[in-house]
Enzyme design. Structure first.
Site, PDB file in Angstrom:
ATOM      1  N   HIS A 147       0.843  -1.201   0.000  1.00  0.00           N
ATOM      2  CA  HIS A 147       0.000   0.000   0.000  1.00  0.00           C
ATOM      3  C   HIS A 147       0.882   1.255   0.000  1.00  0.00           C
ATOM      4  O   HIS A 147       0.593   2.222  -0.709  1.00  0.00           O
ATOM      5  CB  HIS A 147      -0.869   0.066   1.263  1.00  0.00           C
ATOM      6  CG  HIS A 147      -1.905  -1.006   1.387  1.00  0.00           C
ATOM      7  ND1 HIS A 147      -2.080  -1.730   2.534  1.00  0.00           N
ATOM      8  CD2 HIS A 147      -2.831  -1.470   0.509  1.00  0.00           C
ATOM      9  CE1 HIS A 147      -3.086  -2.591   2.377  1.00  0.00           C
ATOM     10  NE2 HIS A 147      -3.553  -2.463   1.148  1.00  0.00           N
ATOM     11  N   ARG A 166      -1.289  -6.143  -8.560  1.00  0.00           N
ATOM     12  CA  ARG A 166      -0.179  -7.052  -8.265  1.00  0.00           C
ATOM     13  C   ARG A 166      -0.022  -8.128  -9.314  1.00  0.00           C
ATOM     14  O   ARG A 166       1.061  -8.641  -9.528  1.00  0.00           O
ATOM     15  CB  ARG A 166      -0.408  -7.735  -6.904  1.00  0.00           C
ATOM     16  CG  ARG A 166      -0.240  -6.809  -5.743  1.00  0.00           C
ATOM     17  CD  ARG A 166      -0.814  -7.389  -4.489  1.00  0.00           C
ATOM     18  NE  ARG A 166      -2.272  -7.400  -4.550  1.00  0.00           N
ATOM     19  CZ  ARG A 166      -3.069  -7.622  -3.537  1.00  0.00           C
ATOM     20  NH1 ARG A 166      -2.544  -7.887  -2.352  1.00  0.00           N
ATOM     21  NH2 ARG A 166      -4.368  -7.599  -3.653  1.00  0.00           N
ATOM     22  N   LYS A 184     -18.502  -6.557   7.251  1.00  0.00           N
ATOM     23  CA  LYS A 184     -17.175  -7.160   7.140  1.00  0.00           C
ATOM     24  C   LYS A 184     -16.529  -7.234   8.517  1.00  0.00           C
ATOM     25  O   LYS A 184     -16.703  -6.326   9.336  1.00  0.00           O
ATOM     26  CB  LYS A 184     -16.315  -6.262   6.224  1.00  0.00           C
ATOM     27  CG  LYS A 184     -15.567  -7.024   5.150  1.00  0.00           C
ATOM     28  CD  LYS A 184     -14.995  -6.076   4.132  1.00  0.00           C
ATOM     29  CE  LYS A 184     -13.770  -6.653   3.471  1.00  0.00           C
ATOM     30  NZ  LYS A 184     -13.273  -5.790   2.392  1.00  0.00           N
ATOM     31  N   SER A 196      -2.691  -7.788   2.812  1.00  0.00           N
ATOM     32  CA  SER A 196      -3.096  -7.636   4.224  1.00  0.00           C
ATOM     33  C   SER A 196      -3.513  -8.980   4.793  1.00  0.00           C
ATOM     34  O   SER A 196      -3.246  -9.276   5.961  1.00  0.00           O
ATOM     35  CB  SER A 196      -4.264  -6.657   4.347  1.00  0.00           C
ATOM     36  OG  SER A 196      -3.865  -5.364   3.984  1.00  0.00           O
TER      37      SER A 196
HETATM   38  P1  ADP Z   1      -9.659  -4.030  -0.502  1.00  0.00           P
HETATM   39  O1  ADP Z   1     -10.411  -4.741   0.584  1.00  0.00           O
HETATM   40  O2  ADP Z   1     -10.391  -2.866  -1.082  1.00  0.00           O
HETATM   41  O3  ADP Z   1      -9.041  -4.901  -1.553  1.00  0.00           O
HETATM   42  P2  ADP Z   1      -6.966  -3.657   0.444  1.00  0.00           P
HETATM   43  O4  ADP Z   1      -6.542  -2.860   1.622  1.00  0.00           O
HETATM   44  O5  ADP Z   1      -6.676  -5.118   0.463  1.00  0.00           O
HETATM   45  O6  ADP Z   1      -8.493  -3.336   0.306  1.00  0.00           O
HETATM   46  O7  ADP Z   1      -6.330  -3.070  -0.899  1.00  0.00           O
HETATM   47  C1  ADP Z   1      -6.458  -1.725  -1.249  1.00  0.00           C
HETATM   48  C2  ADP Z   1      -5.719  -1.449  -2.528  1.00  0.00           C
HETATM   49  O8  ADP Z   1      -4.341  -1.689  -2.337  1.00  0.00           O
HETATM   50  C3  ADP Z   1      -6.119  -2.316  -3.726  1.00  0.00           C
HETATM   51  O9  ADP Z   1      -6.031  -1.533  -4.899  1.00  0.00           O
HETATM   52  C4  ADP Z   1      -5.082  -3.381  -3.780  1.00  0.00           C
HETATM   53  O10 ADP Z   1      -4.890  -3.860  -5.105  1.00  0.00           O
HETATM   54  C5  ADP Z   1      -3.879  -2.574  -3.339  1.00  0.00           C
HETATM   55  N1  ADP Z   1      -2.868  -3.431  -2.754  1.00  0.00           N
HETATM   56  C6  ADP Z   1      -3.001  -4.317  -1.763  1.00  0.00           C
HETATM   57  N2  ADP Z   1      -1.827  -4.946  -1.523  1.00  0.00           N
HETATM   58  C7  ADP Z   1      -0.944  -4.428  -2.395  1.00  0.00           C
HETATM   59  C8  ADP Z   1       0.431  -4.682  -2.696  1.00  0.00           C
HETATM   60  N3  ADP Z   1       1.147  -5.599  -2.059  1.00  0.00           N
HETATM   61  N4  ADP Z   1       0.990  -3.962  -3.676  1.00  0.00           N
HETATM   62  C9  ADP Z   1       0.271  -3.047  -4.339  1.00  0.00           C
HETATM   63  N5  ADP Z   1      -1.010  -2.776  -4.148  1.00  0.00           N
HETATM   64  C10 ADP Z   1      -1.616  -3.462  -3.172  1.00  0.00           C
END
Ligand code: ADP
Length: 150
Positions: A17, A90, A41, A127
């Site tokens: 992120h 990703r 959620k 995450s």
């Molecule tokens: P959501 O529940 O909306 O997917 P996340 O917090 O998992 O929320 O992800 C938010 C954003 O961050 C998404 O666009 C996801 O693709 C991006 N993201 C999550 N992990 C990574 C990572 N390792 N590298 C790049 N982008 C990421």
């Protein structure tokens, strides 16, 4: 002023992120990192914690604003008067999933989604993997920024 929203659960914030936030703030003047709070959620971290990790990590970057929201992301964009959403990609599975949401948001509120690619060393971080490592007492620290400590 060019503004965008970076929506997500951030449960918790990861280095993946952070990389997207750094890249997006090179293009946008203001990036509203928007922490979703969906009542249906279940999160590992409370909303306050998820907000605090991001605010503390980016306290020295005036372009980063941190907010929470519930409901549709497109509605939140409209409320904030923002027409751009930032998301990270990703792998091809992310792309297929994100494409549907981006087209939906575009037809709903004329919002354009801007995608940033993750560098290969962060592409495997999510995450959910970090949560699993924490739940199994593993060393999660190399996947998250310094602010994520508890
Ligand atoms: P959501 O529940 O909306 O997917 P996340 O917090 O998992 O929320 O992800 C938010 C954003 O961050 C998404 O666009 C996801 O693709 C991006 N993201 C999550 N992990 C990574 C990572 N390792 N590298 C790049 N982008 C990421």
């Amino acid at each position: 002023m060019k503004k965008a929203i970076f929506p997500g659960s951030f449960d918790p914030l990861t280095l993946g992120h952070c990389e997207i936030i750094e890249k997006a703030t090179q293009i946008f003047d203001e990036l509203i990192v928007s922490v979703g709070n969906n009542y249906e959620k279940k999160y590992k971290f409370t909303l306050d914690k998820r907000l605090e990790f991001i605010s503390s990590e980016f306290k020295n970057n005036p372009k980063v604003i941190v907010k929470s929201y519930d409901g549709l992301t497109a509605e939140f964009c409209k409320k904030m008067n923002v027409n751009h959403i930032v998301r990270g990609l990703r792998n091809p599975a992310d792309f297929e999933f994100e494409k549907k949401i981006a087209l939906f948001n575009n037809s709903l509120e004329k919002i354009e989604t801007i995608f940033f690619l993750t560098s290969p060393n962060y592409a495997f971080i999510s995450s959910s993997i970090v949560r699993e490592i924490i739940d199994n007492n593993g060393d999660y620290r190399k996947f998250v920024p310094k602010s994520v400590s508890f």
